[in-house]
Design a protein around this motif. Sequence first.
Motif, PDB file in Angstrom:
ATOM      1  N   THR A   8       0.683  -1.610  -0.078  1.00  0.00           N
ATOM      2  CA  THR A   8       0.423  -0.115  -0.039  1.00  0.00           C
ATOM      3  C   THR A   8       0.866   1.264   0.110  1.00  0.00           C
ATOM      4  O   THR A   8       1.646   1.842   0.351  1.00  0.00           O
ATOM      5  CB  THR A   8      -0.499   0.127   1.513  1.00  0.00           C
ATOM      6  OG1 THR A   8      -1.497  -1.042   1.331  1.00  0.00           O
ATOM      7  CG2 THR A   8      -2.184   0.799   0.922  1.00  0.00           C
ATOM      8  N   GLN A   9       0.300   1.775  -0.691  1.00  0.00           N
ATOM      9  CA  GLN A   9       1.297   3.559  -0.564  1.00  0.00           C
ATOM     10  C   GLN A   9       0.525   4.379   0.354  1.00  0.00           C
ATOM     11  O   GLN A   9      -0.597   4.423   0.085  1.00  0.00           O
ATOM     12  CB  GLN A   9       1.252   3.982  -2.215  1.00  0.00           C
ATOM     13  CG  GLN A   9       1.916   3.216  -3.514  1.00  0.00           C
ATOM     14  CD  GLN A   9       1.932   3.374  -4.773  1.00  0.00           C
ATOM     15  OE1 GLN A   9       0.973   3.798  -5.016  1.00  0.00           O
ATOM     16  NE2 GLN A   9       3.388   4.223  -5.265  1.00  0.00           N
ATOM     17  N   ILE A  10       1.334   5.232   0.547  1.00  0.00           N
ATOM     18  CA  ILE A  10       0.649   6.488   1.352  1.00  0.00           C
ATOM     19  C   ILE A  10       0.775   7.645   1.520  1.00  0.00           C
ATOM     20  O   ILE A  10       1.955   8.022   0.841  1.00  0.00           O
ATOM     21  CB  ILE A  10       1.476   5.944   2.924  1.00  0.00           C
ATOM     22  CG1 ILE A  10       0.403   4.307   3.667  1.00  0.00           C
ATOM     23  CG2 ILE A  10       0.736   6.963   4.667  1.00  0.00           C
ATOM     24  CD1 ILE A  10       1.467   4.149   4.509  1.00  0.00           C
ATOM     25  N   PHE A  11       0.109   8.221   0.845  1.00  0.00           N
ATOM     26  CA  PHE A  11      -0.088   9.848   0.775  1.00  0.00           C
ATOM     27  C   PHE A  11      -0.325  10.719   2.011  1.00  0.00           C
ATOM     28  O   PHE A  11      -1.275  10.632   2.252  1.00  0.00           O
ATOM     29  CB  PHE A  11      -0.300   9.975  -0.945  1.00  0.00           C
ATOM     30  CG  PHE A  11       0.634   9.526  -1.990  1.00  0.00           C
ATOM     31  CD1 PHE A  11       1.182   9.714  -2.646  1.00  0.00           C
ATOM     32  CD2 PHE A  11      -0.290   8.488  -2.653  1.00  0.00           C
ATOM     33  CE1 PHE A  11       1.925   9.271  -3.146  1.00  0.00           C
ATOM     34  CE2 PHE A  11      -0.010   7.741  -3.118  1.00  0.00           C
ATOM     35  CZ  PHE A  11       1.482   7.288  -4.296  1.00  0.00           C
ATOM     36  N   LEU A  12       0.729  11.137   1.981  1.00  0.00           N
ATOM     37  CA  LEU A  12       0.009  13.011   3.056  1.00  0.00           C
ATOM     38  C   LEU A  12      -0.524  14.213   2.365  1.00  0.00           C
ATOM     39  O   LEU A  12       0.518  14.771   1.171  1.00  0.00           O
ATOM     40  CB  LEU A  12       0.762  13.257   4.047  1.00  0.00           C
ATOM     41  CG  LEU A  12       0.967  12.422   5.076  1.00  0.00           C
ATOM     42  CD1 LEU A  12       1.378  11.509   5.242  1.00  0.00           C
ATOM     43  CD2 LEU A  12       1.871  13.931   6.325  1.00  0.00           C
ATOM     44  N   ALA A  13      -2.057  14.732   2.197  1.00  0.00           N
ATOM     45  CA  ALA A  13      -1.463  15.746   1.847  1.00  0.00           C
ATOM     46  C   ALA A  13      -1.295  16.948   1.916  1.00  0.00           C
ATOM     47  O   ALA A  13      -1.523  17.312   3.560  1.00  0.00           O
ATOM     48  CB  ALA A  13      -3.431  16.134   1.416  1.00  0.00           C
ATOM     49  N   CYS A  14      -0.157  17.573   1.523  1.00  0.00           N
ATOM     50  CA  CYS A  14       0.630  18.871   2.133  1.00  0.00           C
ATOM     51  C   CYS A  14      -0.679  19.708   2.625  1.00  0.00           C
ATOM     52  O   CYS A  14      -1.428  19.942   1.852  1.00  0.00           O
ATOM     53  CB  CYS A  14       1.911  19.262   1.348  1.00  0.00           C
ATOM     54  SG  CYS A  14       2.528  18.472   1.066  1.00  0.00           S
ATOM     55  N   GLY A  15      -0.478  20.821   3.257  1.00  0.00           N
ATOM     56  CA  GLY A  15      -1.294  21.780   3.516  1.00  0.00           C
ATOM     57  C   GLY A  15      -2.776  21.854   4.552  1.00  0.00           C
ATOM     58  O   GLY A  15      -2.687  20.471   4.944  1.00  0.00           O
ATOM     59  N   MET A  88       5.292   8.128   2.223  1.00  0.00           N
ATOM     60  CA  MET A  88       5.615   7.867   3.362  1.00  0.00           C
ATOM     61  C   MET A  88       5.235   6.298   3.554  1.00  0.00           C
ATOM     62  O   MET A  88       4.707   5.656   2.739  1.00  0.00           O
ATOM     63  CB  MET A  88       5.330   8.878   4.824  1.00  0.00           C
ATOM     64  CG  MET A  88       3.760   9.186   4.998  1.00  0.00           C
ATOM     65  SD  MET A  88       2.358   9.559   6.331  1.00  0.00           S
ATOM     66  CE  MET A  88       3.954  10.498   7.071  1.00  0.00           C
ATOM     67  N   THR A  89       5.950   5.738   4.711  1.00  0.00           N
ATOM     68  CA  THR A  89       5.744   4.786   4.348  1.00  0.00           C
ATOM     69  C   THR A  89       4.797   4.258   5.393  1.00  0.00           C
ATOM     70  O   THR A  89       4.158   4.834   6.160  1.00  0.00           O
ATOM     71  CB  THR A  89       7.449   3.643   5.449  1.00  0.00           C
ATOM     72  OG1 THR A  89       7.914   3.910   6.639  1.00  0.00           O
ATOM     73  CG2 THR A  89       8.978   3.906   3.938  1.00  0.00           C
TER      74      THR A  89
END
Length: 115
Positions: A8-15, A88-89
Amino acid sequence: MIPLPPSTQIFLACGATDMRKGFDGLALMTQQVLEESPHSGALFAFRGKRGDLVKLLWYDGQGMCLFSKRMDRGRFVWPSTKTGSVAMTAAQLSMLLEGIDWRRPERTFTPSLAG
Protein backbone atom coordinates in the motif's frame (compact mmCIF):
# COMPACT_ATOMS: atom_id res chain seq x y z
CA MET A 1 -3.35 0.46 13.25
CA ILE A 2 -5.21 -0.18 10.02
CA PRO A 3 -4.28 -3.60 8.55
CA LEU A 4 -2.78 -2.34 5.29
CA PRO A 5 -1.38 -4.69 2.67
CA PRO A 6 2.44 -4.36 2.51
CA SER A 7 2.34 -2.86 -0.99
CA THR A 8 0.00 0.00 0.00
CA GLN A 9 1.23 3.46 -0.94
CA ILE A 10 0.65 6.24 1.60
CA PHE A 11 0.36 9.92 0.70
CA LEU A 12 0.03 12.98 2.93
CA ALA A 13 -1.83 15.93 1.44
CA CYS A 14 0.35 18.94 2.23
CA GLY A 15 -1.21 22.05 3.72
CA ALA A 16 -4.45 22.33 5.65
CA THR A 17 -7.68 20.63 4.58
CA ASP A 18 -11.26 21.61 5.41
CA MET A 19 -12.15 18.90 7.93
CA ARG A 20 -15.87 19.26 7.17
CA LYS A 21 -15.21 17.21 4.02
CA GLY A 22 -16.34 13.61 4.02
CA PHE A 23 -15.90 10.70 1.63
CA ASP A 24 -16.87 12.54 -1.55
CA GLY A 25 -15.06 15.82 -0.80
CA LEU A 26 -11.80 14.10 0.13
CA ALA A 27 -12.01 11.73 -2.86
CA LEU A 28 -12.51 14.73 -5.16
CA MET A 29 -9.54 16.49 -3.53
CA THR A 30 -7.46 13.34 -4.07
CA GLN A 31 -8.25 13.44 -7.79
CA GLN A 32 -7.92 17.17 -8.40
CA VAL A 33 -5.20 18.32 -6.01
CA LEU A 34 -3.07 15.21 -5.49
CA GLU A 35 -3.73 13.93 -9.02
CA GLU A 36 -4.18 10.36 -7.76
CA SER A 37 -7.09 7.96 -8.05
CA PRO A 38 -8.91 7.53 -4.72
CA HIS A 39 -9.77 3.96 -5.82
CA SER A 40 -6.13 2.96 -6.40
CA GLY A 41 -5.81 1.25 -3.01
CA ALA A 42 -3.44 3.94 -1.71
CA LEU A 43 -4.09 5.59 1.64
CA PHE A 44 -4.45 9.38 1.70
CA ALA A 45 -3.96 11.44 4.86
CA PHE A 46 -5.37 14.94 5.39
CA ARG A 47 -4.80 17.32 8.33
CA GLY A 48 -6.98 20.16 9.58
CA LYS A 49 -5.93 23.78 10.02
CA ARG A 50 -5.37 23.52 13.79
CA GLY A 51 -3.26 20.38 13.34
CA ASP A 52 -5.04 18.27 15.95
CA LEU A 53 -7.28 16.32 13.54
CA VAL A 54 -6.29 13.95 10.76
CA LYS A 55 -8.50 12.00 8.34
CA LEU A 56 -7.40 8.95 6.36
CA LEU A 57 -9.15 7.95 3.13
CA TRP A 58 -8.57 4.42 1.83
CA TYR A 59 -10.24 2.15 -0.72
CA ASP A 60 -10.00 -1.44 0.57
CA GLY A 61 -11.25 -3.11 -2.62
CA GLN A 62 -14.90 -3.20 -1.51
CA GLY A 63 -15.56 0.42 -0.61
CA MET A 64 -14.15 3.67 0.71
CA CYS A 65 -13.03 3.81 4.34
CA LEU A 66 -12.73 7.07 6.25
CA PHE A 67 -10.83 7.09 9.52
CA SER A 68 -10.24 10.08 11.76
CA LYS A 69 -8.15 10.81 14.84
CA ARG A 70 -8.15 13.89 17.05
CA MET A 71 -5.22 14.54 19.40
CA ASP A 72 -6.15 15.46 22.97
CA ARG A 73 -2.80 17.21 23.44
CA GLY A 74 -0.23 18.18 20.85
CA ARG A 75 -0.40 18.34 17.08
CA PHE A 76 0.28 16.01 14.17
CA VAL A 77 3.68 16.63 12.55
CA TRP A 78 3.06 17.67 8.95
CA PRO A 79 5.25 18.81 6.02
CA SER A 80 5.72 22.57 5.87
CA THR A 81 5.02 22.87 2.13
CA LYS A 82 1.54 24.16 1.26
CA THR A 83 0.87 22.18 -1.93
CA GLY A 84 1.37 18.69 -3.28
CA SER A 85 1.81 15.44 -1.42
CA VAL A 86 4.48 13.49 0.41
CA ALA A 87 4.90 9.71 0.17
CA MET A 88 5.62 7.82 3.36
CA THR A 89 5.98 4.28 4.71
CA ALA A 90 3.59 2.42 6.99
CA ALA A 91 6.08 2.83 9.85
CA GLN A 92 6.17 6.60 9.32
CA LEU A 93 2.35 6.70 9.26
CA SER A 94 2.28 4.81 12.54
CA MET A 95 4.65 7.35 14.10
CA LEU A 96 2.61 10.25 12.70
CA LEU A 97 -0.60 8.88 14.22
CA GLU A 98 1.16 8.59 17.60
CA GLY A 99 2.28 12.22 17.48
CA ILE A 100 5.95 11.35 16.90
CA ASP A 101 8.07 13.42 14.50
CA TRP A 102 8.26 10.84 11.70
CA ARG A 103 10.68 12.94 9.64
CA ARG A 104 13.62 12.52 12.04
CA PRO A 105 13.00 9.69 14.50
CA GLU A 106 15.72 9.44 17.12
CA ARG A 107 17.06 6.12 18.27
CA THR A 108 17.08 5.83 22.04
CA PHE A 109 19.87 3.26 22.23
CA THR A 110 22.94 2.71 20.10
CA PRO A 111 24.99 -0.38 20.97
CA SER A 112 28.64 0.36 21.65
CA LEU A 113 29.86 -3.22 21.11
CA ALA A 114 28.73 -5.97 18.81
CA GLY A 115 27.74 -9.22 20.49
